[in-house]
Design a protein around this motif. Structure first.
Motif, PDB file in Angstrom:
ATOM      1  N   ARG A 371      66.823 -27.372 -41.311  1.00 15.62           N
ATOM      2  CA  ARG A 371      67.685 -26.675 -41.814  1.00 15.62           C
ATOM      3  C   ARG A 371      67.295 -25.143 -41.487  1.00 15.62           C
ATOM      4  NH1 ARG A 371      68.375 -31.882 -42.731  1.00 15.62           N
ATOM      5  NH2 ARG A 371      70.694 -32.428 -43.228  1.00 15.62           N
ATOM      6  N   TYR A 374      67.748 -24.223 -37.917  1.00 16.65           N
ATOM      7  CA  TYR A 374      69.151 -23.961 -37.801  1.00 16.65           C
ATOM      8  C   TYR A 374      69.626 -22.576 -38.495  1.00 16.65           C
ATOM      9  CZ  TYR A 374      73.969 -24.163 -39.763  1.00 16.65           C
ATOM     10  OH  TYR A 374      75.298 -23.619 -39.953  1.00 16.65           O
ATOM     11  N   MET A 375      69.275 -22.237 -39.756  1.00 15.03           N
ATOM     12  CA  MET A 375      69.768 -20.967 -40.173  1.00 15.03           C
ATOM     13  C   MET A 375      69.213 -19.756 -39.520  1.00 15.03           C
ATOM     14  SD  MET A 375      69.895 -21.559 -44.369  1.00 15.03           S
ATOM     15  CE  MET A 375      68.161 -22.165 -44.542  1.00 15.03           C
ATOM     16  N   PHE A 376      68.019 -20.030 -38.962  1.00 16.12           N
ATOM     17  CA  PHE A 376      67.354 -18.889 -38.478  1.00 16.12           C
ATOM     18  C   PHE A 376      67.329 -18.575 -37.065  1.00 16.12           C
ATOM     19  CE2 PHE A 376      65.881 -19.175 -42.723  1.00 16.12           C
ATOM     20  CZ  PHE A 376      65.752 -17.520 -43.314  1.00 16.12           C
ATOM     21  N   ASP A 377      68.018 -19.773 -36.418  1.00 16.23           N
ATOM     22  CA  ASP A 377      68.038 -19.497 -34.878  1.00 16.23           C
ATOM     23  C   ASP A 377      68.423 -18.204 -34.275  1.00 16.23           C
ATOM     24  OD1 ASP A 377      67.498 -20.871 -32.086  1.00 16.23           O
ATOM     25  OD2 ASP A 377      69.828 -20.451 -32.148  1.00 16.23           O
ATOM     26  N   HIS A 378      69.486 -17.963 -34.878  1.00 15.11           N
ATOM     27  CA  HIS A 378      70.105 -16.493 -34.320  1.00 15.11           C
ATOM     28  C   HIS A 378      69.085 -15.512 -34.423  1.00 15.11           C
ATOM     29  CE1 HIS A 378      73.428 -14.544 -32.539  1.00 15.11           C
ATOM     30  NE2 HIS A 378      73.539 -13.731 -33.270  1.00 15.11           N
ATOM     31  N   VAL A 379      68.785 -15.275 -35.810  1.00 19.70           N
ATOM     32  CA  VAL A 379      67.698 -14.162 -36.025  1.00 19.70           C
ATOM     33  C   VAL A 379      66.335 -14.162 -35.060  1.00 19.70           C
ATOM     34  CG1 VAL A 379      66.205 -12.944 -37.732  1.00 19.70           C
ATOM     35  CG2 VAL A 379      68.378 -14.111 -38.099  1.00 19.70           C
ATOM     36  N   GLN A 381      66.216 -15.568 -31.921  1.00 16.87           N
ATOM     37  CA  GLN A 381      66.770 -15.485 -30.739  1.00 16.87           C
ATOM     38  C   GLN A 381      66.729 -13.812 -30.173  1.00 16.87           C
ATOM     39  OE1 GLN A 381      69.654 -17.483 -28.405  1.00 16.87           O
ATOM     40  NE2 GLN A 381      67.341 -18.031 -28.270  1.00 16.87           N
ATOM     41  N   LEU A 385      62.676 -15.330 -29.772  1.00 14.22           N
ATOM     42  CA  LEU A 385      62.323 -16.771 -30.210  1.00 14.22           C
ATOM     43  C   LEU A 385      63.174 -17.683 -30.151  1.00 14.22           C
ATOM     44  CD1 LEU A 385      59.753 -15.387 -32.836  1.00 14.22           C
ATOM     45  CD2 LEU A 385      59.084 -16.147 -30.498  1.00 14.22           C
ATOM     46  N   ASN A 386      62.717 -18.946 -30.777  1.00 13.66           N
ATOM     47  CA  ASN A 386      63.824 -19.894 -30.854  1.00 13.66           C
ATOM     48  C   ASN A 386      63.740 -20.331 -32.407  1.00 13.66           C
ATOM     49  OD1 ASN A 386      64.466 -22.899 -30.906  1.00 13.66           O
ATOM     50  ND2 ASN A 386      64.870 -22.564 -28.923  1.00 13.66           N
ATOM     51  N   GLY A 387      64.743 -20.838 -32.882  1.00 15.45           N
ATOM     52  CA  GLY A 387      64.949 -21.411 -34.354  1.00 15.45           C
ATOM     53  C   GLY A 387      63.591 -22.207 -34.511  1.00 15.45           C
ATOM     54  N   TYR A 488      67.558 -23.798 -25.681  1.00 15.80           N
ATOM     55  CA  TYR A 488      68.555 -24.670 -26.293  1.00 15.80           C
ATOM     56  C   TYR A 488      68.407 -24.561 -27.686  1.00 15.80           C
ATOM     57  CZ  TYR A 488      69.937 -26.708 -21.699  1.00 15.80           C
ATOM     58  OH  TYR A 488      70.359 -26.797 -20.575  1.00 15.80           O
ATOM     59  N   LEU A 489      69.400 -24.874 -28.538  1.00 15.31           N
ATOM     60  CA  LEU A 489      69.068 -25.156 -29.896  1.00 15.31           C
ATOM     61  C   LEU A 489      69.170 -26.560 -30.024  1.00 15.31           C
ATOM     62  CD1 LEU A 489      68.632 -24.315 -33.061  1.00 15.31           C
ATOM     63  CD2 LEU A 489      71.014 -24.118 -33.292  1.00 15.31           C
ATOM     64  N   MET A 490      70.300 -27.106 -29.916  1.00 17.12           N
ATOM     65  CA  MET A 490      70.674 -28.732 -29.998  1.00 17.12           C
ATOM     66  C   MET A 490      69.726 -29.436 -30.658  1.00 17.12           C
ATOM     67  SD  MET A 490      73.180 -29.490 -29.134  1.00 17.12           S
ATOM     68  CE  MET A 490      73.218 -31.319 -28.823  1.00 17.12           C
TER      69      MET A 490
ATOM     70  N   PRO B  56      74.068 -19.130 -41.486  1.00 22.28           N
ATOM     71  CA  PRO B  56      74.246 -17.849 -42.435  1.00 22.28           C
ATOM     72  C   PRO B  56      74.173 -16.619 -41.282  1.00 22.28           C
ATOM     73  CG  PRO B  56      72.859 -19.398 -43.386  1.00 22.28           C
ATOM     74  CD  PRO B  56      73.141 -19.816 -41.961  1.00 22.28           C
ATOM     75  N   ALA B  71      72.829 -29.482 -35.284  1.00 20.94           N
ATOM     76  CA  ALA B  71      72.902 -27.951 -35.155  1.00 20.94           C
ATOM     77  C   ALA B  71      73.061 -27.745 -33.691  1.00 20.94           C
ATOM     78  CB  ALA B  71      71.886 -27.506 -35.760  1.00 20.94           C
ATOM     79  N   ARG B  73      73.887 -24.179 -30.821  1.00 17.33           N
ATOM     80  CA  ARG B  73      74.200 -22.665 -30.600  1.00 17.33           C
ATOM     81  C   ARG B  73      75.863 -22.754 -30.149  1.00 17.33           C
ATOM     82  NH1 ARG B  73      69.101 -20.886 -27.327  1.00 17.33           N
ATOM     83  NH2 ARG B  73      67.795 -21.060 -29.469  1.00 17.33           N
ATOM     84  N   GLU B  76      76.394 -23.295 -26.339  1.00 16.20           N
ATOM     85  CA  GLU B  76      76.101 -24.869 -26.285  1.00 16.20           C
ATOM     86  C   GLU B  76      77.585 -25.619 -26.806  1.00 16.20           C
ATOM     87  OE1 GLU B  76      71.466 -24.811 -27.250  1.00 16.20           O
ATOM     88  OE2 GLU B  76      72.730 -25.892 -28.850  1.00 16.20           O
TER      89      GLU B  76
END
Lengths: 642, 85
Positions: A371, A374-379, A381, A385-387, A488-490, B56, B71, B73, B76
């Protein structure tokens, strides 16, 4: 008798490690696969008189790999010469997500490995009033199928019996005769050409080699060129054929599944989704995460305090008695000031590391870590970096080494490299004493800034500086490192589950042993070298320096403690270590460092925490509770006089 | 004639177009390189997906499949064509 090599394979979150723990217990060890930073867990066991070596392969979704982990597994299984190439594969699948977990199983079966398929987490499955027809699955796969529940240990005896049956009778009944996946014309012709070229008598392995020839490291250059020409001639479209194969396999699995499983609705998933409504909520999610981190690090410092004091007291007691009982001389000095002090310097950090890894194992086992990713992946990026880097960055709060190891799940080379480079910038637990001693030196005790204690503020500031610097450096590296690889995140979000305590225990134990034995060896060695450098000097320079200092201390009318400190400092200046520091002073003086910090810098190459001990001795700061920890290991070694 | 163009219209819908709480059936994939990854994670044609929530700080989606949670992106998600259920 011949040792049988058994590999455990399966998707991530299938419960593979739990089964591995059941099979090997404490007879396991963690090393690296040769040449890569991917953890290799091996263990051995005697089953019905057969000696069996188990390897826990990293979790894999398919033999068309997307991460370093998965590439490693594919590489091993495509190369019979690999030392980890198994005689038998125990394939662990989550029976609750059977369809997806069977994909890799069908690939392994097509590689002609003897396979035992283990359907794990059967208790959850039955709790949902689902029905399984294992015989139907056996008929579809053509290999033995067992059900287990690693939590309760159910089915483990049957699994051991099956493994023993394989050791006794060999491949018969464990290898499927005809392939599950039927090749297209193109695949057939390329695979046959590769098979003839390599002489490996396995069509599906040949096909995989054709897919992956550009990165498989066991191929010769000439072979790669040959394979490239086969592919070019046959119009073997790598990606399109991978998709076609995967789709065909799923189609077969889906049609079999209707005979294998009769389903009711899943209760666990509903619970997980409800819990996630809070845990990954837009507002609560980040708040919960940061509170959790705060609590964990807070408890490390408060809980670890006591055992750390015990360990120190024990070692200083040992040193004290050792000196009483052993004859005076350099051997005793070496034993007590070099070896014992080094040992104490290592073990004193064990409680902190133990506590932090306990919490991290808990977060990982329960499913919370996914989790966070998932939550921090965008930050992440945004700074290149990757989540998944979050896992490494959090771990480096304990120690950078396991943090770097954990980056193997990041598939993208650039993201993995940046994570590896910035993880050591996060303040690790060993840096806390460094901060404490620096603050004690630079910031006056008792001063305050508004309602806050200045020393406390500076400490927090240093921590935040460490975290911020890792993000800033990551951002800078983002523009310097280039890759064409896609990121990828996936990510699978596993269902929340109660942690299996024996798994948590084994994980923590494993990390602790790795720290004590790997880091410990280096720290102790350096400690002994330092003891030598600081205790001896050219000719009798040290004695002369001590005498001069004694005279000067008497003239100044210093009390016992102060004069001892002055003598100690003078002795160090006259030692080899002091000369070394003086020698390098011109190089570091532009930074504002003097020879004293020079010595500390050299010694901290071994381990950052050694810096503290050196500084403590050189600046001879007294024994106040605040810097007690920092100095003790080194003080034990450098100054009997206090 | 009209019907065909309507079909095309619906096929261009991707997971990215889902509203939170909405369900859909996976039809096909746009981007070959991502497809391998998606397939291995169990996103197969005809599977049912639901968008549960968004991350979030944005950028990622929380997807519910029949048997598991995933999860992904937004980029994706944009490569998975769906048909609204």
């Amino acid at each position: 008798m011949k040792t049988v090599k058994v590999a455990l394979a399966g998707n991530p979150n299938a419960g593979k490690s739990s089964i591995f723990n059941h099979l090997t217990g404490l007879r396991q060890k963690t090393a690296n696969f040769p040449g890569v930073t991917v953890e290799k867990k091996t263990g051995h066991s005697e089953i019905e008189g057969f000696h069996i070596n188990f390897t826990d392969l990293p979790g894999t979704y398919s033999l068309f790999p997307n991460s370093k982990d998965e590439k490693l597994v594919t590489g091993i299984l495509c190369n019979p010469q690999n030392e980890s190439f198994p005689d038998l594969i125990v394939y662990v699948a989550d029976v609750n997500q059977l369809e997806r977990h069977l994909l890799l199983a069908t690939q392994l079966i097509d590689l002609r490995f003897p396979v035992i398929v283990v359907l794990n987490m059967i208790d959850v499955f039955e709790g949902n009033t689902n029905t399984l027809y294992a015989d139907q699955l056996e008929a579809f796969l053509g290999v033995p199928v067992l059900v287990t529940d690693a939590r309760s240990g159910r089915g483990m005896a049957e699994l051991k019996q099956k493994i023993a049956a394989f050791c006794r009778n060999g491949d018969a009944g464990f290898v499927r005769q005809e392939a599950i996946y039927t090749f297209s014309k193109t695949e057939q012709s390329v695979a046959q050409q590769v098979e003839t070229l390599l002489g490996n008598h396995n069509l599906y392995r040949s096909k995989l080699i054709a897919h992956h020839h550009h990165w498989l490291d066991f191929l010769q250059m000439a072979e790669i060129i040959q394979i490239k020409s086969f592919i070019g001639e046959a119009c073997f479209e790598d990606i399109r054929l991978q998709i076609a194969e995967t789709m065909t396999r799923y189609a077969g699995i889906q049609s079999a599944m209707s005979r294998v499983v009769e389903e009711a609705a899943s209760k666990e998933q509903q619970f997980t989704v409800k819990l996630d409504a809070i845990v990954t909520n837009k507002y609560f999610g980040p708040v919960i995460f940061f509170s959790l981190m705060f609590l964990i690090f807070q408890s490390i410092f408060s809980l670890a305090e006591y055992p750390m004091t015990w360990i120190e007291d024990m070692f200083s007691g040992l040193g004290h008695y050792g000196r009483l009982w052993l004859p005076e001389g350099w051997v005793t000095d070496l034993l007590i000031d070099g070896l014992l002090a080094g040992l104490s310097g290592v073990l004193v950090f064990a409680p902190q590391i133990l506590i932090l890894f306990f919490f991290l194992a808990l977060l990982e086992e329960s499913g919370y870590m996914s989790r966070v990713v998932y939550m921090f992946d965008h930050v992440m990026q945004k700074v290149g970096l990757n989540g998944r880097s979050m896992v490494a960055l959090i771990s480096s709060g304990a120690c950078a080494i396991p943090a770097i190891m954990s980056t193997r799940t990041i598939g993208n080379w650039k993201e993995r490299l940046i994570t590896i480079m910035v993880a050591p910038l996060i303040p690790c637990s060993a840096r806390i004493p460094v901060y404490t001693v620096l603050i004690a030196l630079m910031v006056p005790a008792g001063s305050s800034y508004g309602p806050f204690n200045t020393q406390g503020l500076v400490f927090m500031g240093l921590y935040i500086l460490g975290i911020a610097s890792s993000l800033v450096v990551a951002l800078m590296l983002k523009y310097f490192i280039h890759t064409d690889e896609r990121s990828y995140l996936m990510l699978e979000l596993p269902q929340y589950k109660k942690p299996i305590w024996s798994n948590v225990g084994l994980e923590v134990w494993d990390k602790l042993i790795a720290f004590v034995s790997n880091a410990g060896k280096i720290i102790i060695m350096i400690s002994i070298v330092l003891w030598f450098l600081a205790s001896f000097g050219p000719a009798n320079a040290i004695d002369q320096a001590a005498q001069t200092a004694t005279v000067r201390a008497e003239q100044a009318g210093l009390d016992e403690t102060q004069s001892q400190a002055m003598i100690q400092s003078a002795k160090l200046e006259a030692s080899f270590a002091g000369h070394l520091g003086k020698f390098m002073e011109p190089a570091i003086s532009p930074l504002g460092f003097d020879w004293k910090i020079g010595i500390a810098l050299v010694t901290s190459f071994a381990a950052r925490e050694v810096f503290v001990g050196t500084m403590a001795t050189i600046y001879s700061i007294g024994e106040t509770p605040k810097n007690r920890r920092c100095g003790s290991a080194w003080r034990l070694s450098c100054g009997r006089a206090r | 004639m009209f019907k065909i163009s309507l079909n095309k219209q619906t096929l261009k819908t991707t997971i990215l177009d889902l509203k939170v709480g909405q369900n859909a059936i996976i039809r096909q994939f746009v981007d070959h390189e991502a497809t391998c990854k998606l397939l291995c994670m169990g996103l197969v044609p005809n599977a049912r997906v639901e968008l549960v929530r968004k991350a979030p700080f944005g950028g990622a989606l929380y997807i519910r499949m029949e048997h598991h949670l995933i999860a992904m992106r937004e980029s994706e998600a944009a490569s998975v064509e769906i048909e609204l259920a």
